[in-house]
Write an enzyme that holds these catalytic residues in place. Structure first.
Site, PDB file in Angstrom:
ATOM      1  N   LEU A 129       0.941  -1.102   0.074  1.00  0.00           N
ATOM      2  CA  LEU A 129       0.111  -0.048   0.048  1.00  0.00           C
ATOM      3  C   LEU A 129       0.793   1.383   0.009  1.00  0.00           C
ATOM      4  CD1 LEU A 129      -2.525  -1.113   2.641  1.00  0.00           C
ATOM      5  CD2 LEU A 129      -2.878  -1.085   0.048  1.00  0.00           C
ATOM      6  N   ARG A 130       1.964   1.122  -0.117  1.00  0.00           N
ATOM      7  CA  ARG A 130       3.034   2.252   0.102  1.00  0.00           C
ATOM      8  C   ARG A 130       2.772   3.212  -1.180  1.00  0.00           C
ATOM      9  NH1 ARG A 130       7.806  -0.921   1.651  1.00  0.00           N
ATOM     10  NH2 ARG A 130       8.007  -0.814   3.970  1.00  0.00           N
ATOM     11  N   GLY A 131       2.644   2.718  -2.338  1.00  0.00           N
ATOM     12  CA  GLY A 131       2.390   3.352  -3.634  1.00  0.00           C
ATOM     13  C   GLY A 131       0.795   4.362  -3.216  1.00  0.00           C
TER      14      GLY A 131
END
Length: 394
Positions: free
Chosen positions: A282-284
């Site tokens: 989920l970093r993006g």
């Protein structure tokens, strides 16, 4: 003794707009997670990073503290200062320039993280800690040039500290934890090697830079560089007002950031794009949200628009996609194409027309095939010439 040569002014760097924007957005919101700048040698990567620090405001620190501890914020206080602050002791303060710490290629883990004097710890019962580069970079910028040549283990240590804002040093059962909150910037030449995907994902944004090809920009950059080399102090003084304006703009953006809003529809769009591109984790998604809000704050607005996401999404995702060496399309272009497909009504209309034409062509082909089967003589094998439709001989 001669004074230190001033850095080349940030406002005089020609072109490389994507790189400059990524650096500025990380100043507005350090939680974006830093920038990875990849490109050929001589494209201004290190010049831009060193110039960036001149745009940052002076910071208040506790005098004589090796961790650049804040006199008021316990989250960025070193262990000794935090203990004194909790006891209610008055802390002597001073102001310093935002630190820029450069991590050399030959650095060891002890040089980066710091060391504990075990002998003093055992004989005197005190935690004698020698701060490393991460301590010096607290509340500043940590720059790793040629990051792709640095040992993966060391890069992982630095990125862990960047993400958590803390550095933990443990030696022989003695442990020290201190704040290490900094903007992580890495640069390198892709021709000399790539970073592992796990490490790439830890950088918030990534940009690819190339040599300036615009004749006007290239000429202006050469002239400015010659003027700078001739008299650095005079050249820097000539653009002081521009630098100060940008500094004020960055400070105003930092103050405005918390008030910036983003709609639920745009957040859903961001996650939809990340999902369609098979972005791991989920970093993006998180970085795109933060970068878009930082851009809006930097430009003095209050709400994120679709165009803001379009401007930052490529640099937030291009290093997170799986690379196919046989694919002629680079990852940044893939992100832009998908964004257009999902958001541009004209592109959607053309794709719908193309799909309709494809379906009609398939239907006609199916109908003509059925007609040919009906005209085939009884007992004829499929694919055999039926004698019908023979072209006339000339």
């Amino acid at each position: 003794m001669s004074s230190k040569k001033p850095n080349f002014p940030f406002v005089k760097i020609q072109g490389q707009e994507e790189m400059k924007l990524a650096l500025l957005l990380n100043v507005v919101d350090p939680n974006i997670g830093g920038v990875l700048i990849m490109g050929d040698r001589g494209t201004g990567k290190s010049v831009a990073v060193r110039a960036l620090v001149d745009l940052l405001p002076l910071i208040s620190v506790v005098e004589g503290d090796p961790f650049n501890s804040s006199p008021t914020d316990p989250k960025v206080m070193g262990p000794d200062v935090l203990d004194r602050w909790q006891r209610g002791e008055k802390l002597p303060t001073t102001q310093i320039r935002t630190p820029l710490v450069e991590l050399p290629l030959g650095a060891t883990e002890d040089r980066i993280c710091g060391t504990i004097d075990i002998e003093k710890a055992l004989t005197q019962g005190v935690k004698a800690y020698e701060p490393g580069l991460l301590a010096k970079a607290n509340r500043g910028i940590l720059y790793v040039d040629e990051v792709n040549l640095l040992d993966d283990g060391l890069v992982d240590v630095v990125l862990d500290s960047s993400a958590s804002g803390l550095n933990t040093v443990e030696r022989e059962g003695v442990s020290i934890v201190h704040p290490a909150k900094f903007i992580m910037i890495g640069s390198g030449n892709p021709a000399e090697g790539e970073l592992r995907p796990q490490l790439l994902d830890r950088f918030g944004m990534s940009v690819n830079v190339s040599t300036l090809m615009d004749t006007k920009q290239r000429t202006q950059m050469v002239l400015d560089r010659i003027a700078y080399e001739t008299d650095p102090d005079a050249f820097v003084a000539s653009c002081r007002s521009e630098q100060d304006q940008l500094t004020d703009k960055l400070q105003a953006a930092r103050d405005r950031l918390k008030q910036v809003k983003i709609s639920n529809e745009l957040q859903i769009l961001i996650s939809d794009i990340c999902s369609r591109l098979d972005v791991d984790g989920l970093r993006g998604d998180i970085v795109i949200n933060r970068a878009a809000k930082a851009l809006v704050a930097f430009e003095g607005r209050a709400e994120v628009k679709l165009e803001d996401i379009e401007r930052v999404i490529s640099s937030c995702l291009n290093h997170r996609l799986r690379k196919d060496p046989l694919d002629p399309i680079d990852n940044g272009t893939k992100v832009k194409v998908l964004f257009k497909r999902l958001t541009d009504p004209e592109v959607q209309r053309r794709e719908a027309e193309a799909q309709k034409a494809k379906e009609e062509a398939a239907k006609k082909a199916k109908e003509s095939g059925a007609a040919a089967g009906a005209n085939r003589p009884a007992g004829a094998k499929a694919g055999a010439w039926s004698g019908i439709g023979l072209p006339s001989r000339r």
